[in-house]
Design an enzyme around this catalytic site. Structure first.
Site, PDB file in Angstrom:
ATOM      1  N   GLY B  13       0.825  -1.211   0.000  1.00  0.00           N
ATOM      2  CA  GLY B  13       0.000   0.000   0.000  1.00  0.00           C
ATOM      3  C   GLY B  13       0.859   1.261   0.000  1.00  0.00           C
ATOM      4  O   GLY B  13       2.086   1.198  -0.143  1.00  0.00           O
ATOM      5  N   ILE B  14       0.205   2.411   0.195  1.00  0.00           N
ATOM      6  CA  ILE B  14       0.952   3.671   0.171  1.00  0.00           C
ATOM      7  C   ILE B  14       1.521   3.950   1.552  1.00  0.00           C
ATOM      8  O   ILE B  14       0.925   4.648   2.364  1.00  0.00           O
ATOM      9  CB  ILE B  14       0.069   4.836  -0.316  1.00  0.00           C
ATOM     10  CG1 ILE B  14      -0.500   4.506  -1.702  1.00  0.00           C
ATOM     11  CG2 ILE B  14       0.890   6.136  -0.375  1.00  0.00           C
ATOM     12  CD1 ILE B  14      -1.299   5.613  -2.323  1.00  0.00           C
ATOM     13  N   HIS B  15       2.666   3.344   1.842  1.00  0.00           N
ATOM     14  CA  HIS B  15       3.360   3.646   3.092  1.00  0.00           C
ATOM     15  C   HIS B  15       4.284   4.832   2.836  1.00  0.00           C
ATOM     16  O   HIS B  15       4.146   5.525   1.829  1.00  0.00           O
ATOM     17  CB  HIS B  15       4.094   2.404   3.624  1.00  0.00           C
ATOM     18  CG  HIS B  15       5.076   1.825   2.643  1.00  0.00           C
ATOM     19  ND1 HIS B  15       6.409   2.107   2.689  1.00  0.00           N
ATOM     20  CD2 HIS B  15       4.888   0.997   1.577  1.00  0.00           C
ATOM     21  CE1 HIS B  15       7.020   1.459   1.695  1.00  0.00           C
ATOM     22  NE2 HIS B  15       6.116   0.791   1.010  1.00  0.00           N
ATOM     23  N   THR B  16       5.220   5.069   3.731  1.00  0.00           N
ATOM     24  CA  THR B  16       5.989   6.320   3.635  1.00  0.00           C
ATOM     25  C   THR B  16       6.763   6.459   2.319  1.00  0.00           C
ATOM     26  O   THR B  16       6.794   7.535   1.742  1.00  0.00           O
ATOM     27  CB  THR B  16       6.982   6.453   4.806  1.00  0.00           C
ATOM     28  OG1 THR B  16       7.670   5.217   4.953  1.00  0.00           O
ATOM     29  CG2 THR B  16       6.253   6.782   6.080  1.00  0.00           C
ATOM     30  N   GLU B  87       7.530  -1.492  -6.415  1.00  0.00           N
ATOM     31  CA  GLU B  87       7.584  -2.482  -5.340  1.00  0.00           C
ATOM     32  C   GLU B  87       6.891  -3.768  -5.764  1.00  0.00           C
ATOM     33  O   GLU B  87       6.238  -3.837  -6.800  1.00  0.00           O
ATOM     34  CB  GLU B  87       6.896  -1.930  -4.087  1.00  0.00           C
ATOM     35  CG  GLU B  87       7.648  -0.784  -3.461  1.00  0.00           C
ATOM     36  CD  GLU B  87       7.036  -0.359  -2.154  1.00  0.00           C
ATOM     37  OE1 GLU B  87       5.989  -0.917  -1.773  1.00  0.00           O
ATOM     38  OE2 GLU B  87       7.612   0.533  -1.506  1.00  0.00           O
TER      39      GLU B  87
END
Lengths: 331, 89
Positions: B13-16, B87
């Site tokens: 997902g959209i992590h840092t 990713e």
């Protein structure tokens, strides 16, 4: 913009207990997945008496002293008939107030109709005020705003402007000078009342802040409890923008523009950014000026009046030195 | 103004890291760039804003771009999402 359309009765009761700290007991312990869709409450006196035209059955139904006493003065058969008048509809729930108890047969009627029943010791008026305030907040329009919200001398200043203009840096500077950060970058504005806008952060971000070149900083751990607050009314908007030589900036009156959020017009100050300008101090002055105005003092008006009086009463003179002569240097 | 639906494809997902990639890409353009998820519309040039979305794999976001270079900006961001931010997908 975002606005909840419904909440479940179960959610409402849980929040009432946990957040509003109102003791509400469940009477018939059935699944409370029915939905509440509006903040208005209803006392179904007329519906109990048999008049169900225009009965606002979709609202939470409150049975206070009047309704309970009315039911009690009927003989058992009529009691059931009266109660059926309301349970024939899809009521979200029934709440008895002021410690009143419904007769068991009536509770069974509600249970069979799938209607959750609750009771509370709280007086009707008090309970209805708490519940209504809670529901109004739940159904209030919300939106997210990009900016920083800081409490400066008790005034909620919302800093807005293009990304990279330095909103977070000004907020950080304000915190360093003893003011309190509500949220940075993402502010959730909630409309409460026609003219009141409340701002708060998000549960995920809380008081984290991104400062360009540094990364993420946590204001709460760094500056402590005095540097933060969870919510604040948004009162003045500070619009930071690069200095534009073609644009007219206000010279006399501080606030002329307004900025609309969720239909609320907030006073807005346009602050041009130029080298060497201390925006933090400007923000403090904006807040203090707003306070002065709030307490009835408008510097632009006071000065204007002083100037008018001078022109009127003293036709020969331009401004003179403030002191007649320097007799002694008291100061 | 351009509006596009984008789906988060990478596993994490959209992590840092993806969040800062989005912000870095969006900031290259003059256009105003927003991302919307249900109740939140946030400025995609703010890393805190993008992280607020807490977007997991499979989440659909609406990209809104407005400005002179909106086409390039929208394409660049769409590419990022398509590639799963480089990713594992």
């Amino acid at each position: 913009m975002f606005q909840k359309e419904s909440i479940t009765v179960d959610f409402m009761i849980r929040k009432l207990r946990d957040r509003v700290e109102v003791a509400v007991e469940s009477v018939n312990a059935i699944d409370a997945d029915r939905e509440v869709t509006e903040s208005n409450l209803h006392r179904p006196g007329l519906a109990l008496a048999g008049y169900v035209d225009l009965f606002t059955f979709q609202r939470v139904q409150i049975l206070g002293n009047t309704e309970h006493r009315y039911l009690r003065h009927l003989d058992p058969a009529d009691q059931e008939q009266a109660f059926r008048n309301i349970t024939q509809f899809d009521l979200p729930c029934i709440i008895g107030t002021d410690g009143n108890e419904l007769p068991g047969r009536l509770v069974d009627l509600a249970t069979n109709a799938g209607i959750p029943v609750y009771r509370t010791e709280l007086p009707t008026v008090e309970f209805m005020a708490s519940l209504r305030a809670f529901l109004e907040d739940q159904f209030a329009p919300q939106c997210s705003v990009h900016g920083s919200l800081v409490d400066v001398y008790g005034i909620g200043l919302l800093l807005i402007g293009k990304p990279g203009i330095g909103k977070s840096e000004v907020a950080l500077d304000l915190v360093e000078r003893g003011h309190r950060l509500v949220a940075d970058d993402v502010i959730i504005a909630t409309k409460r009342d026609e003219q009141i806008l409340m701002g708060s952060g998000t549960d995920l971000v809380q008081h984290f802040m991104e400062v360009r070149g540094l990364g993420l900083v946590d204001i709460r751990s760094m500056f402590g409890i005095r540097a933060i607050r969870f919510q604040k009314r948004i009162e003045v908007v500070v619009n930071m923008q690069l200095w534009d030589p073609d644009k007219e900036y206000t010279r006399i009156h501080m606030v002329e523009d307004t900025h609309e959020i969720l239909g609320v017009d907030l006073p807005m100050v346009q602050v041009p950014i130029t080298p060497g300008k201390n925006i933090t101090v400007i923000c403090e002055v904006i807040a203090m000026n707003y306070l002065l105005k709030h307490y009835g003092y408008d510097p632009a008006e006071v000065f204007g009046e002083r100037l008018r009086a001078r022109i009127r009463d003293n036709p020969e003179g331009a401004s003179r030195r403030r002191v007649e002569y320097f007799e002694q240097d008291f100061e | 103004m351009i509006e596009r639906e984008l789906t988060v494809r990478n596993k994490a997902g959209i992590h840092t890291r993806p969040a800062s990639m989005i912000v870095r890409t969006a900031s290259k353009y003059e256009s105003e760039v927003f991302l919307r998820r249900d109740r939140y519309e946030i400025n995609a040039k703010s890393v805190i804003g993008v992280m607020t979305l807490a977007a997991e794999k499979g989440a659909t976001l609406t990209l809104v771009v407005e400005g002179d270079d909106e086409d390039d900006a929208a394409d660049a961001l769409e590419d990022l999402f398509e590639n799963g931010f480089g990713e594992e997908i």
